[in-house]
Structures are given as C-alpha cells and as structure tokens.
Design a protein around this motif. Sequence first.
Motif, PDB file in Angstrom:
ATOM      1  N   PHE A  23       0.870  -1.313  -0.072  1.00  0.00           N
ATOM      2  CA  PHE A  23       0.013   0.138  -0.024  1.00  0.00           C
ATOM      3  C   PHE A  23       1.186   1.373   0.052  1.00  0.00           C
ATOM      4  N   GLY A  24       1.824   1.351   0.645  1.00  0.00           N
ATOM      5  CA  GLY A  24       2.878   2.501   0.686  1.00  0.00           C
ATOM      6  C   GLY A  24       3.510   2.645  -0.517  1.00  0.00           C
ATOM      7  N   PHE A  25       3.978   1.161  -1.291  1.00  0.00           N
ATOM      8  CA  PHE A  25       4.468   1.652  -2.801  1.00  0.00           C
ATOM      9  C   PHE A  25       3.358   2.234  -3.661  1.00  0.00           C
ATOM     10  N   TRP A  26       2.119   1.613  -3.718  1.00  0.00           N
ATOM     11  CA  TRP A  26       1.299   2.131  -4.525  1.00  0.00           C
ATOM     12  C   TRP A  26       0.888   3.509  -4.212  1.00  0.00           C
ATOM     13  N   GLY A  27       0.830   4.020  -2.782  1.00  0.00           N
ATOM     14  CA  GLY A  27       0.432   5.248  -2.406  1.00  0.00           C
ATOM     15  C   GLY A  27       1.530   6.201  -2.868  1.00  0.00           C
ATOM     16  N   LEU A  28       2.624   6.013  -2.607  1.00  0.00           N
ATOM     17  CA  LEU A  28       3.758   6.956  -2.514  1.00  0.00           C
ATOM     18  C   LEU A  28       4.588   7.023  -4.026  1.00  0.00           C
ATOM     19  N   ILE A  29       4.481   5.864  -4.740  1.00  0.00           N
ATOM     20  CA  ILE A  29       5.149   5.950  -6.113  1.00  0.00           C
ATOM     21  C   ILE A  29       4.233   5.452  -7.272  1.00  0.00           C
ATOM     22  N   VAL A  30       3.282   4.681  -7.264  1.00  0.00           N
ATOM     23  CA  VAL A  30       2.632   4.255  -8.492  1.00  0.00           C
ATOM     24  C   VAL A  30       1.820   5.053  -8.674  1.00  0.00           C
ATOM     25  N   ARG A  31       0.538   5.674  -7.566  1.00  0.00           N
ATOM     26  CA  ARG A  31      -0.256   6.568  -7.934  1.00  0.00           C
ATOM     27  C   ARG A  31      -0.020   7.961  -8.218  1.00  0.00           C
ATOM     28  N   PRO A  32       1.187   8.721  -7.813  1.00  0.00           N
ATOM     29  CA  PRO A  32       1.371   9.929  -8.229  1.00  0.00           C
ATOM     30  C   PRO A  32       1.929   9.850  -9.631  1.00  0.00           C
ATOM     31  N   TYR A  33       2.531   8.705 -10.023  1.00  0.00           N
ATOM     32  CA  TYR A  33       3.154   8.434 -11.221  1.00  0.00           C
ATOM     33  C   TYR A  33       2.077   8.211 -12.150  1.00  0.00           C
ATOM     34  N   LEU A  34       0.968   7.528 -12.145  1.00  0.00           N
ATOM     35  CA  LEU A  34      -0.072   7.597 -12.870  1.00  0.00           C
ATOM     36  C   LEU A  34      -0.950   8.718 -13.049  1.00  0.00           C
ATOM     37  N   ASP A  35      -1.005   9.391 -11.883  1.00  0.00           N
ATOM     38  CA  ASP A  35      -1.737  10.621 -12.105  1.00  0.00           C
ATOM     39  C   ASP A  35      -1.203  11.502 -12.962  1.00  0.00           C
ATOM     40  N   ARG A  36       0.325  11.668 -12.973  1.00  0.00           N
ATOM     41  CA  ARG A  36       1.005  12.589 -13.868  1.00  0.00           C
ATOM     42  C   ARG A  36       0.828  12.169 -15.244  1.00  0.00           C
ATOM     43  N   LYS A  37       0.904  10.931 -15.385  1.00  0.00           N
ATOM     44  CA  LYS A  37       1.107  10.235 -16.939  1.00  0.00           C
ATOM     45  C   LYS A  37      -0.636  10.728 -17.497  1.00  0.00           C
ATOM     46  N   VAL A  38      -1.584  10.489 -16.623  1.00  0.00           N
ATOM     47  CA  VAL A  38      -3.008  10.679 -16.978  1.00  0.00           C
ATOM     48  C   VAL A  38      -2.997  12.287 -17.411  1.00  0.00           C
ATOM     49  N   SER A  39      -2.806  13.027 -16.758  1.00  0.00           N
ATOM     50  CA  SER A  39      -2.702  14.598 -16.900  1.00  0.00           C
ATOM     51  C   SER A  39      -1.938  14.945 -18.183  1.00  0.00           C
ATOM     52  N   GLU A  40      -0.886  14.472 -18.357  1.00  0.00           N
ATOM     53  CA  GLU A  40       0.017  14.433 -19.736  1.00  0.00           C
ATOM     54  C   GLU A  40      -1.024  14.200 -20.753  1.00  0.00           C
ATOM     55  N   VAL A  41      -1.469  12.760 -20.655  1.00  0.00           N
ATOM     56  CA  VAL A  41      -2.225  12.165 -21.725  1.00  0.00           C
ATOM     57  C   VAL A  41      -3.516  13.323 -22.052  1.00  0.00           C
ATOM     58  N   ILE A  42      -4.240  13.677 -21.170  1.00  0.00           N
ATOM     59  CA  ILE A  42      -5.306  14.500 -21.162  1.00  0.00           C
ATOM     60  C   ILE A  42      -4.902  15.884 -21.773  1.00  0.00           C
ATOM     61  N   GLN A  43      -3.811  16.450 -21.301  1.00  0.00           N
ATOM     62  CA  GLN A  43      -3.146  17.686 -21.927  1.00  0.00           C
ATOM     63  C   GLN A  43      -3.054  17.562 -23.500  1.00  0.00           C
ATOM     64  N   ALA A  44      -2.393  16.332 -23.920  1.00  0.00           N
ATOM     65  CA  ALA A  44      -1.898  16.143 -25.160  1.00  0.00           C
ATOM     66  C   ALA A  44      -3.318  15.988 -26.061  1.00  0.00           C
ATOM     67  N   SER A  45      -4.073  15.236 -25.462  1.00  0.00           N
ATOM     68  CA  SER A  45      -5.475  14.987 -26.176  1.00  0.00           C
ATOM     69  C   SER A  45      -6.141  16.338 -26.368  1.00  0.00           C
ATOM     70  N   GLN A  46      -6.113  17.428 -25.834  1.00  0.00           N
ATOM     71  CA  GLN A  46      -6.788  18.795 -25.779  1.00  0.00           C
ATOM     72  C   GLN A  46      -5.912  19.460 -26.735  1.00  0.00           C
ATOM     73  N   GLU A  47      -4.472  19.320 -27.248  1.00  0.00           N
ATOM     74  CA  GLU A  47      -4.008  20.084 -27.911  1.00  0.00           C
ATOM     75  C   GLU A  47      -4.189  19.475 -29.491  1.00  0.00           C
ATOM     76  N   ILE A  48      -4.454  18.174 -29.438  1.00  0.00           N
ATOM     77  CA  ILE A  48      -4.389  17.465 -30.924  1.00  0.00           C
ATOM     78  C   ILE A  48      -5.185  18.180 -31.826  1.00  0.00           C
ATOM     79  N   GLU A  49      -6.472  18.544 -31.413  1.00  0.00           N
ATOM     80  CA  GLU A  49      -7.595  19.055 -32.454  1.00  0.00           C
ATOM     81  C   GLU A  49      -6.980  20.454 -33.176  1.00  0.00           C
ATOM     82  N   SER A  50      -6.355  21.160 -32.342  1.00  0.00           N
ATOM     83  CA  SER A  50      -6.043  22.655 -32.814  1.00  0.00           C
ATOM     84  C   SER A  50      -4.676  22.134 -33.686  1.00  0.00           C
ATOM     85  N   LYS A  51      -3.813  21.392 -33.439  1.00  0.00           N
ATOM     86  CA  LYS A  51      -2.625  21.152 -34.177  1.00  0.00           C
ATOM     87  C   LYS A  51      -3.260  20.587 -35.247  1.00  0.00           C
ATOM     88  N   VAL A  52      -4.191  19.784 -35.507  1.00  0.00           N
ATOM     89  CA  VAL A  52      -4.626  19.000 -36.768  1.00  0.00           C
ATOM     90  C   VAL A  52      -5.242  20.062 -37.690  1.00  0.00           C
TER      91      VAL A  52
END
Length: 120
Positions: A23-52
């Motif tokens: 639980f410590g590994f999940w809460g301190l390492i994995v979860r924050p990493y996944l949250d950062r990656k998800v926010s990066e994917v959301i930001q990239a998907s919002q920029e795709i339409e304007s770039k296209v």
Amino acid sequence: MPASGAIVIQVLATAVTVALVLFGFWGLIVRPYLDRKVSEVIQASQEIESKVTRGVKRGVEETIRELPESALDGTVKESTRQFLKFGSGLFENGLSSFLGSAADLERKAEADRRGQRSAD
C-alpha cells in the motif's frame, strides 16, 4: 506459548508488513506517477485538435500558393483537381470526409451484420 501460536503470530506479522509495504508503494510511488501520466495524456489530447486544424490549414494554403499560374486560367490537371477537392473536403468536414460519415459507418455495419447472418 505453543509453536502453533508463534507460527500464527509470525504469519499475521508477515501479512501485515507485506500489506503495508504494498500500500505504501502504491500510494507513494505508483499512484502519483499514474496521475502525472494521465494528466499529460489529457493535456496532449486537448492540443491534438488545434494542431490538426492548423496543419490542414497550412497544407491547403501551401498547396494553393504552389499552384502554377496556368491553374488560375482553368487548365488544372485532373489529379490536381482531385487533390484540391480532397483537401478542401478534409478541411471543411474534418476527418469524416476521409473516414466516411456516420451514415456510411451505419451502412457498413448493417452490411456486415447481414453478411454474418447469411453465413450462419
């Protein structure tokens, strides 16, 4: 204390320790990493339409600028006309002009369903 009691305590202590580490590994390492990656994917998907859109506009503008002067006189070759028609359709209708409209997809799905029924 009997030996079986010591074994039960050891098993429980090991299970609690492993659970805390996981639980410590999940809460301190994995979860924050996944949250950062998800926010990066959301930001990239919002920029795709304007770039296209910008890319398509730029491509159409460059193509029109590069047309020979004879094209302005109405003597454009057929391949150039088809290219301009495709480009303007893609520009005006987005990817649906390239991939097909919703009605085209429904017709294709219906045809696939009929083909599967007749094969059964």
